[in-house]
Design an enzyme around this catalytic site. Structure first.
Site, PDB file in Angstrom:
ATOM      1  N   HIS A   1       1.006  -1.266  -0.045  1.00  0.00           N
ATOM      2  CA  HIS A   1      -0.054   0.037   0.255  1.00  0.00           C
ATOM      3  C   HIS A   1       0.702   1.044   0.001  1.00  0.00           C
ATOM      4  O   HIS A   1       1.823   1.394   0.432  1.00  0.00           O
ATOM      5  CB  HIS A   1      -0.975   0.037   1.306  1.00  0.00           C
ATOM      6  CG  HIS A   1      -0.162   0.219   2.564  1.00  0.00           C
ATOM      7  ND1 HIS A   1      -0.216   1.538   2.946  1.00  0.00           N
ATOM      8  CD2 HIS A   1      -0.244  -0.607   3.420  1.00  0.00           C
ATOM      9  CE1 HIS A   1       0.245   1.390   4.351  1.00  0.00           C
ATOM     10  NE2 HIS A   1       0.191   0.232   4.427  1.00  0.00           N
TER      11      HIS A   1
ATOM     12  N   ASP B   1       6.275   2.473   6.033  1.00  0.00           N
ATOM     13  CA  ASP B   1       5.070   1.638   6.275  1.00  0.00           C
ATOM     14  C   ASP B   1       3.934   2.478   5.369  1.00  0.00           C
ATOM     15  O   ASP B   1       3.524   3.613   5.715  1.00  0.00           O
ATOM     16  CB  ASP B   1       4.412   1.780   7.581  1.00  0.00           C
ATOM     17  CG  ASP B   1       3.109   1.263   7.753  1.00  0.00           C
ATOM     18  OD1 ASP B   1       2.550   0.594   6.931  1.00  0.00           O
ATOM     19  OD2 ASP B   1       2.423   1.589   8.759  1.00  0.00           O
TER      20      ASP B   1
ATOM     21  N   GLU C   1      -4.910   1.945   2.958  1.00  0.00           N
ATOM     22  CA  GLU C   1      -4.909   0.689   3.839  1.00  0.00           C
ATOM     23  C   GLU C   1      -5.078   1.321   5.177  1.00  0.00           C
ATOM     24  O   GLU C   1      -5.675   0.577   6.167  1.00  0.00           O
ATOM     25  CB  GLU C   1      -3.560  -0.012   3.463  1.00  0.00           C
ATOM     26  CG  GLU C   1      -3.254  -1.187   4.347  1.00  0.00           C
ATOM     27  CD  GLU C   1      -2.818  -1.081   5.507  1.00  0.00           C
ATOM     28  OE1 GLU C   1      -2.758  -1.956   6.491  1.00  0.00           O
ATOM     29  OE2 GLU C   1      -2.304   0.382   6.218  1.00  0.00           O
ATOM     30  N   GLU C   2      -4.572   2.524   5.655  1.00  0.00           N
ATOM     31  CA  GLU C   2      -4.351   2.740   6.991  1.00  0.00           C
ATOM     32  C   GLU C   2      -5.812   3.397   7.389  1.00  0.00           C
ATOM     33  O   GLU C   2      -5.761   3.464   8.794  1.00  0.00           O
ATOM     34  CB  GLU C   2      -3.316   4.053   7.018  1.00  0.00           C
ATOM     35  CG  GLU C   2      -1.869   3.848   6.735  1.00  0.00           C
ATOM     36  CD  GLU C   2      -1.173   3.179   7.486  1.00  0.00           C
ATOM     37  OE1 GLU C   2      -1.737   2.852   8.392  1.00  0.00           O
ATOM     38  OE2 GLU C   2      -0.020   2.823   7.309  1.00  0.00           O
TER      39      GLU C   2
ATOM     40  N   ASP D   1       3.937  -6.085   3.892  1.00  0.00           N
ATOM     41  CA  ASP D   1       3.651  -4.897   4.569  1.00  0.00           C
ATOM     42  C   ASP D   1       5.067  -5.010   5.506  1.00  0.00           C
ATOM     43  O   ASP D   1       5.875  -5.696   5.479  1.00  0.00           O
ATOM     44  CB  ASP D   1       2.377  -4.856   5.192  1.00  0.00           C
ATOM     45  CG  ASP D   1       1.805  -3.708   5.483  1.00  0.00           C
ATOM     46  OD1 ASP D   1       2.672  -2.669   6.089  1.00  0.00           O
ATOM     47  OD2 ASP D   1       0.515  -3.608   5.530  1.00  0.00           O
TER      48      ASP D   1
ATOM     49  N   HIS E   1       4.812   4.141  12.611  1.00  0.00           N
ATOM     50  CA  HIS E   1       3.944   5.593  12.580  1.00  0.00           C
ATOM     51  C   HIS E   1       4.527   6.508  13.290  1.00  0.00           C
ATOM     52  O   HIS E   1       4.157   7.465  14.103  1.00  0.00           O
ATOM     53  CB  HIS E   1       2.565   5.196  13.243  1.00  0.00           C
ATOM     54  CG  HIS E   1       1.752   4.274  12.264  1.00  0.00           C
ATOM     55  ND1 HIS E   1       0.438   4.259  12.507  1.00  0.00           N
ATOM     56  CD2 HIS E   1       2.045   3.491  11.123  1.00  0.00           C
ATOM     57  CE1 HIS E   1      -0.322   3.386  11.407  1.00  0.00           C
ATOM     58  NE2 HIS E   1       0.812   2.987  11.094  1.00  0.00           N
TER      59      HIS E   1
END
Length: 356
Positions: free
Chosen positions: A70, A182, A216-217, A239, A326
């Site tokens: 993603h 990510d 995706e998030e 991922d 994150h």
């Protein structure tokens, strides 16, 4: 083939891709960079209504296999502007409020980028008895204006997306450090797989759909949509997952995963046993080091979206160990990335030989 190394040209792409912006819901810049790079290695590229990009090798085959990552990165929205021009925010994805204070940001407006900072009261002005921790209710962005009207005049309004401005770096020649690893590192991996297929003259007997999904998030949204469009027979998702050797992480809960020890093969209800075992067999036969991780209910990745879409899609997950998820200093080990690329490349050939 039993080895793969990232080339200087590939590294230039990775740096450009990571430094570009692709906040959830507005991933177009990142997708353009990705599509421009992969276009030389595929037969066809298409996008859907919300921006998921699909690069296709052997598009006329009836059997369809997806490799997927993603593109979207966590960010913030402008949620409220005070009369003094201070901006309060709401999350766009799982943005961590605790890392925000003192970070530089960019507000995306129709008039261009507006630079700002997440401010925080100086330690001298805070009483220890009244010490407050950063949270979504009190973190704020200062863009150097003195009124709401001034902020609006330079293009800022409720709904503008805010991203961090941190750039890519290589640490100690081993670690890639960036925001949005990510999961742009996954987008890099699947693009490199396409490149290897072309450069090695691999004749696939199935249609390979290299998918860079959006959103995706915020709930695997892009993968859900594109799975219905493509209706694949199989999906291998890549991922990131947590490196669990950092301070304050409990391995008994989060698993035993370490950067530099290879990609991580997942175990979960959404992961189809046969395709997982084929990946493990490939890793063992090609002497590609790997790790294992259990996700008890769901993987929290696009694997779940593909597995339970349509009438069910045989799905598996290969993850990259990541430090500090994150945050703006996410870290992955170069060797893990290289091994993941090689593992997917070799697995596709194993599928080519064993199924057809």
């Amino acid at each position: 083939m039993n080895n793969y190394s990232i080339t200087s040209d590939s590294l230039k792409f990775l740096e450009k891709y990571l430094n570009g912006y692709s906040p959830t819901g507005d991933e177009s810049e990142g997708q353009k960079i990705w599509m421009n790079y992969i276009s030389s290695y595929v037969k066809k590229i298409q996008t859907d209504l919300y921006g998921t990009a699909v690069a296709i090798i052997n598009p006329n085959s009836s059997y369809k296999l997806i490799i997927e990552a993603h593109v979207d990165e966590i960010s913030w929205y402008v949620n409220y502007i005070t009369e003094d021009g201070i901006i309060y925010v709401s999350r766009n994805g799982g943005s961590d409020h605790q890392i925000a204070p003192s970070k530089r940001v960019i507000i995306h407006t129709k008039k261009g980028f507006v630079h700002g900072v997440f401010g925080w009261p100086a330690i001298h002005t805070r009483k220890s008895s009244e010490e407050k921790s950063p949270n979504v209710d009190n973190i704020f962005v200062d863009i150097g204006v003195s009124s709401k009207i001034e902020a609006i005049n330079i293009g800022v309004h409720v709904g503008c997306v805010i991203t961090y401005s941190d750039k890519f770096l290589i640490m100690n020649n081993n670690y890639f450090v960036a925001r949005a690893l990510d999961n742009k590192i996954g987008g890099f991996i699947i693009a490199e797989v396409a490149k290897m297929i072309m450069e090695n003259g691999v004749n696939l007997k199935f249609g390979l759909y290299i998918v860079n999904s959006v959103q995706e998030e915020v709930g695997l949204k892009g993968a859900k949509m594109i799975s219905k469009t493509i209706q694949p027979n199989m999906a291998i998702v890549t991922d990131v997952t947590h490196h669990t050797y950092s301070p304050m992480i409990d391995k008994k809960i989060q698993g035993d995963v370490k950067c530099g020890l290879g990609p991580v093969i997942g175990y979960a209800p959404s992961i189809q046993k046969n395709i997982r075992e084929l990946i493990i067999h490939t890793a063992n036969s090609k002497k590609i080091r790997f790790q294992r991780l259990v996700s008890s209910k769901s993987t929290g990745t696009d694997t779940d979206a593909f597995a339970y879409s349509n009438k069910g899609v045989s799905s598996a997950l290969i993850s990259i160990p990541l430090k500090y998820m994150h945050t703006t200093v996410e870290m992955v080990h170069k060797k893990d990335v290289e091994r993941a690329i090689l593992l997917i490349f070799e697995t596709l050939q194993e599928i080519n030989n064993s199924i057809f």
